[in-house]
Design an enzyme around this catalytic site. Structure first.
Site, PDB file in Angstrom:
ATOM      1  N   ASP A 167      75.096  13.109 -20.541  1.00 19.94           N
ATOM      2  CA  ASP A 167      76.101  13.615 -19.789  1.00 19.94           C
ATOM      3  C   ASP A 167      75.631  15.426 -20.186  1.00 19.94           C
ATOM      4  O   ASP A 167      75.787  15.987 -20.044  1.00 19.94           O
ATOM      5  CB  ASP A 167      77.453  13.468 -20.327  1.00 19.94           C
ATOM      6  CG  ASP A 167      78.354  13.995 -19.486  1.00 19.94           C
ATOM      7  OD1 ASP A 167      78.387  14.778 -18.550  1.00 19.94           O
ATOM      8  OD2 ASP A 167      79.405  14.475 -20.423  1.00 19.94           O
TER       9      ASP A 167
ATOM     10  N   ASP B  94      69.552  15.077 -30.960  1.00 15.97           N
ATOM     11  CA  ASP B  94      69.269  17.003 -31.607  1.00 15.97           C
ATOM     12  C   ASP B  94      68.182  17.200 -31.348  1.00 15.97           C
ATOM     13  O   ASP B  94      67.996  18.338 -30.993  1.00 15.97           O
ATOM     14  CB  ASP B  94      70.243  16.659 -33.190  1.00 15.97           C
ATOM     15  CG  ASP B  94      69.189  15.714 -33.717  1.00 15.97           C
ATOM     16  OD1 ASP B  94      68.757  15.229 -33.459  1.00 15.97           O
ATOM     17  OD2 ASP B  94      69.297  15.539 -35.540  1.00 15.97           O
TER      18      ASP B  94
ATOM     19  N   LYS C  48      69.413   8.146 -30.986  1.00 14.83           N
ATOM     20  CA  LYS C  48      69.912   8.372 -32.386  1.00 14.83           C
ATOM     21  C   LYS C  48      69.207   7.622 -33.553  1.00 14.83           C
ATOM     22  O   LYS C  48      70.543   6.856 -34.188  1.00 14.83           O
ATOM     23  CB  LYS C  48      71.584   9.358 -32.240  1.00 14.83           C
ATOM     24  CG  LYS C  48      72.489   9.516 -33.393  1.00 14.83           C
ATOM     25  CD  LYS C  48      71.409  10.984 -34.067  1.00 14.83           C
ATOM     26  CE  LYS C  48      71.939  11.469 -35.085  1.00 14.83           C
ATOM     27  NZ  LYS C  48      70.910  12.799 -35.204  1.00 14.83           N
TER      28      LYS C  48
ATOM     29  N   ASP D 291      73.756  18.620 -18.071  1.00 18.86           N
ATOM     30  CA  ASP D 291      74.012  20.672 -18.130  1.00 18.86           C
ATOM     31  C   ASP D 291      73.481  20.838 -18.797  1.00 18.86           C
ATOM     32  O   ASP D 291      73.454  22.621 -18.214  1.00 18.86           O
ATOM     33  CB  ASP D 291      75.638  19.749 -18.773  1.00 18.86           C
ATOM     34  CG  ASP D 291      77.208  20.281 -18.201  1.00 18.86           C
ATOM     35  OD1 ASP D 291      76.217  18.749 -17.306  1.00 18.86           O
ATOM     36  OD2 ASP D 291      77.618  20.415 -18.170  1.00 18.86           O
TER      37      ASP D 291
ATOM     38  N   TYR E  47      81.081   5.190 -22.542  1.00 21.01           N
ATOM     39  CA  TYR E  47      82.083   6.029 -20.881  1.00 21.01           C
ATOM     40  C   TYR E  47      83.124   4.574 -21.128  1.00 21.01           C
ATOM     41  O   TYR E  47      84.229   4.856 -20.296  1.00 21.01           O
ATOM     42  CB  TYR E  47      81.397   6.138 -20.306  1.00 21.01           C
ATOM     43  CG  TYR E  47      81.932   7.694 -19.761  1.00 21.01           C
ATOM     44  CD1 TYR E  47      80.529   8.232 -21.009  1.00 21.01           C
ATOM     45  CD2 TYR E  47      81.988   8.310 -19.290  1.00 21.01           C
ATOM     46  CE1 TYR E  47      80.317   9.632 -21.068  1.00 21.01           C
ATOM     47  CE2 TYR E  47      81.183   9.973 -19.412  1.00 21.01           C
ATOM     48  CZ  TYR E  47      80.944  10.415 -20.148  1.00 21.01           C
ATOM     49  OH  TYR E  47      80.227  12.038 -19.942  1.00 21.01           O
TER      50      TYR E  47
HETATM   51  C1  IPM Z   1      78.849  14.313 -15.174  1.00 22.53           C
HETATM   52  C2  IPM Z   1      80.463  14.430 -15.154  1.00 22.53           C
HETATM   53  C3  IPM Z   1      81.620  13.607 -15.481  1.00 22.53           C
HETATM   54  C4  IPM Z   1      80.678  13.031 -16.514  1.00 22.53           C
HETATM   55  C5  IPM Z   1      82.886  14.004 -15.465  1.00 22.53           C
HETATM   56  C6  IPM Z   1      83.611  14.394 -14.340  1.00 22.53           C
HETATM   57  C7  IPM Z   1      83.383  12.773 -16.006  1.00 22.53           C
HETATM   58  O1  IPM Z   1      80.773  15.768 -16.346  1.00 22.53           O
HETATM   59  O2  IPM Z   1      78.940  13.499 -13.362  1.00 22.53           O
HETATM   60  O3  IPM Z   1      78.234  14.590 -15.174  1.00 22.53           O
HETATM   61  O4  IPM Z   1      80.897  13.229 -17.300  1.00 22.53           O
HETATM   62  O5  IPM Z   1      79.743  11.672 -16.686  1.00 22.53           O
HETATM   63 MG    MG Z   2      78.806  16.018 -17.110  1.00 28.68          MG
END
Ligand code: IPM
Ligand code: MG
Length: 366
Positions: free
Chosen positions: A251, A227, A195, A255, A146
């Site tokens: 990240d 993975d 990794k 999710d 990032y």
């Molecule tokens: C998160 C989001 C952010 C990230 C985006 C919006 C830049 O996906 O907070 O997980 O990737 O960190």
């Molecule tokens: Mg995210």
């Protein structure tokens, strides 16, 4: 006590879900005799529209002068919003990355917990869910891909893009310590995800985590390749307590973990620096497709406000009150659309509500 809370409503569903979290905070203030003073801070697309940039120096200063910041979400539809015709450093997400870096918010905590009442919203089979699961994703937030150097240029007539993944041992050590500290307050297990079979940055990560682990003899730790971790999260999520990992892996895995708990609308998060200051936001995005419809789930934002009370203000009883009110509202059968059961026969047993009503129902149960 009196606290100054910076409020970033942001874009998409952000303003709607933040309104509900502020409603809950106001009810807590009244019940427990605190004063919360809010200061509105512009960030993301709404800041671009108002100032031309996603985060101004003034906004950073406002955040720095707050005791903590509560945030909704930023960004729009990447295919259709004019914000995404701007240069990358002027887009909404750049504001979020900039504030994380400017405030040194290197430790991102994302708790993923399966509520008993939401088992029907969990896409996993009953035998995998078992008694449910409860994990904390500890994501490094100010390093890695990032924030590494990037470029897009023509090399020998061919367009070539480059992103770099850099970590130094100090950055790894401070997040690893946070991960082990949190594990000490939980089930004392750390799974460090990397990794290391391919990446140098991961090999250094592994070495530093091993050094840090020596100071925590009570914590069991293991290394897992990313993975495999992605697979284990759906195969056997119960095995995880604290997942410690770098920015990009965190990240993606957070999710995935949120879906396993039923919905991304349930997942709160805290981004912390070395002090008590933190930025608290739902893990989900701005969901432009449902913005303004009054159907977004405000629970992740409300739970993020609870994390703020716990981690920045040391108000544990107040945080517990919010978390219990959320559990109770689910127990009483209220659901936003994202956590409605999938099976028709189960739909009749619960009541679907909108964003505002969900906020009101939680306040009633405080
Ligand atoms: C998160 C989001 C952010 C990230 C985006 C919006 C830049 O996906 O907070 O997980 O990737 O960190
Ligand atoms: Mg995210």
């Amino acid at each position: 006590m009196s606290y100054k809370i910076g409020v970033i409503r942001g874009d998409g569903i952000g303003p709607e879900i933040v309104t509900e979290a502020v409603k809950v905070l106001d009810a807590i203030a009244e019940k427990y005799g605190h004063t919360f003073n809010y200061e509105e801070i512009l960030m993301g697309g709404c800041s671009i529209d108002a100032t031309g940039v996603p985060l101004t120096e003034e906004a950073i200063a406002q955040a720095k002068s707050s005791d903590a910041v509560l945030m909704g979400s930023i960004g729009g539809n990447t295919a259709t919003s004019p914000w995404y015709k701007l240069a990358p450093e002027l887009r909404p997400e750049a504001g979020l990355l900039k504030i994380r870096k400017a405030l040194n918010l290197f430790a991102n905590l994302r708790p993923a917990y399966l509520y008993e009442e939401l088992k029907a919203a969990c896409p996993l089979r009953d035998d995998i869910i078992g008694d449910g699961f409860d994990m904390m994703i500890m994501r490094e937030l100010t390093g890695g891909l990032y924030f590494g150097e990037r470029s897009t240029k023509e090399v020998d007539g061919v367009m070539t893009a480059c992103d770099t993944l850099t970590y130094n041992e100090d950055e790894i050590r401070r997040i690893a310590k946070r991960g082990f500290d949190i594990a000490m307050k939980r089930r004392k297990k750390v799974t460090s995800v990397d990794k290391a079979n391919v990446l140098d940055s991961s090999r250094l990560w592994r070495k530093v985590v091993e050094e840090v682990a020596k100071d925590y003899p009570e914590v069991t730790y293991e290394h897992m390749l990313v993975d495999n971790a992605a697979m284990q999260l759906v195969k056997d999520p119960k095995q995880f307590d604290v997942i410690l990992t770098e920015n990009m892996f965190g990240d993606i895995l957070s999710d995935e973990a949120s879906m396993v708990t039923g919905s991304i609308g349930m997942l709160s998060s805290a981004s912390l620096n070395e002090t008590k200051f933190g930025l608290y936001e739902p893990s989900g995005g701005s969901a432009p497709d449902i913005a303004g419809k009054g159907i977004a789930n405000p629970i992740a934002t409300i739970l993020s406000a609870a994390m703020m009370l716990r981690y920045s203000f040391d108000l544990d009883a107040e945080a517990d009150a919010i978390e219990n009110a959320v559990k109770q509202v689910l127990k009483d059968g209220y659901r936003t659309i994202d956590i409605m059961p999938q099976e028709d026969d189960k739909k009749g047993q619960v009541t679907q509500v909108g964003t505002v009503q969900m906020g009101d129902l939680i306040v009633e149960r405080l």
